[in-house]
Write a protein that holds these residues in place. Structure first.
Motif, PDB file in Angstrom:
ATOM      1  N   ARG A   7       0.831  -1.202   0.000  1.00 57.48           N
ATOM      2  CA  ARG A   7       0.000   0.000   0.000  1.00 57.48           C
ATOM      3  C   ARG A   7       0.866   1.253   0.000  1.00 57.48           C
ATOM      4  O   ARG A   7       0.611   2.204  -0.737  1.00 57.48           O
ATOM      5  CB  ARG A   7      -0.941   0.019   1.197  1.00 57.48           C
ATOM      6  N   ARG A  10       2.391   1.680  -3.428  1.00 56.35           N
ATOM      7  CA  ARG A  10       1.334   2.070  -4.362  1.00 56.35           C
ATOM      8  C   ARG A  10       0.990   3.543  -4.197  1.00 56.35           C
ATOM      9  O   ARG A  10       0.922   4.287  -5.175  1.00 56.35           O
ATOM     10  CB  ARG A  10       0.109   1.188  -4.121  1.00 56.35           C
ATOM     11  N   TYR A  11       0.806   3.995  -2.972  1.00 58.25           N
ATOM     12  CA  TYR A  11       0.445   5.390  -2.736  1.00 58.25           C
ATOM     13  C   TYR A  11       1.606   6.318  -3.042  1.00 58.25           C
ATOM     14  O   TYR A  11       1.391   7.452  -3.483  1.00 58.25           O
ATOM     15  CB  TYR A  11      -0.055   5.586  -1.318  1.00 58.25           C
ATOM     16  N   TYR A  14       1.374   6.737  -6.719  1.00 64.19           N
ATOM     17  CA  TYR A  14       0.258   7.645  -7.018  1.00 64.19           C
ATOM     18  C   TYR A  14       0.694   9.085  -6.811  1.00 64.19           C
ATOM     19  O   TYR A  14       0.438   9.955  -7.651  1.00 64.19           O
ATOM     20  CB  TYR A  14      -0.944   7.378  -6.112  1.00 64.19           C
ATOM     21  N   ASP A  81      -9.102   3.763  -5.155  1.00 65.69           N
ATOM     22  CA  ASP A  81      -8.215   3.019  -4.257  1.00 65.69           C
ATOM     23  C   ASP A  81      -7.944   3.802  -2.975  1.00 65.69           C
ATOM     24  O   ASP A  81      -8.067   3.276  -1.871  1.00 65.69           O
ATOM     25  CB  ASP A  81      -6.906   2.693  -4.976  1.00 65.69           C
TER      26      ASP A  81
END
Length: 98
Positions: A7, A10-11, A14, A81
């Motif tokens: 996570r 992923r963030y 982003y 998400d």
């Protein structure tokens, strides 16, 4: 791989994607190769497409560069998400307080 590590990565991606887009779009826009050579490239009109899309002129944005569809889909997936993560976190906080 640990779910929290996945996570975080992923963030971070982003955040880098959004920050890079903001920098290229408004803060320090660079010139594409086609501006100098006159050759068409895949990104021709993409900056214009983003501006048009943000102003609600969707069909004109699509005509400017069809890659706007991929950018919009990616942005929606990222927003969903992150929204789901905040929703789950909020529900866990609510469960702990009751």
């Amino acid at each position: 791989m640990n779910n929290s590590v996945f996570r975080q990565v992923r963030y971070s991606l982003y955040f880098a994607f959004v920050l890079n887009g903001i920098i290229i779009q408004w803060i320090a826009p660079f010139q594409y190769k086609c501006n100098f050579t006159g050759e068409k490239c895949f990104a021709c009109g993409l900056r214009t497409a983003v501006d048009l899309f943000l102003h609600g002129r969707f069909s004109e944005a699509y005509q400017s560069n069809k890659l706007i569809v991929i950018l919009v889909v990616a942005a929606v997936i990222m927003a969903i998400d992150v929204g789901l993560y905040f929703h789950r976190s909020w529900k866990m906080v609510q469960c702990k307080t009751t």
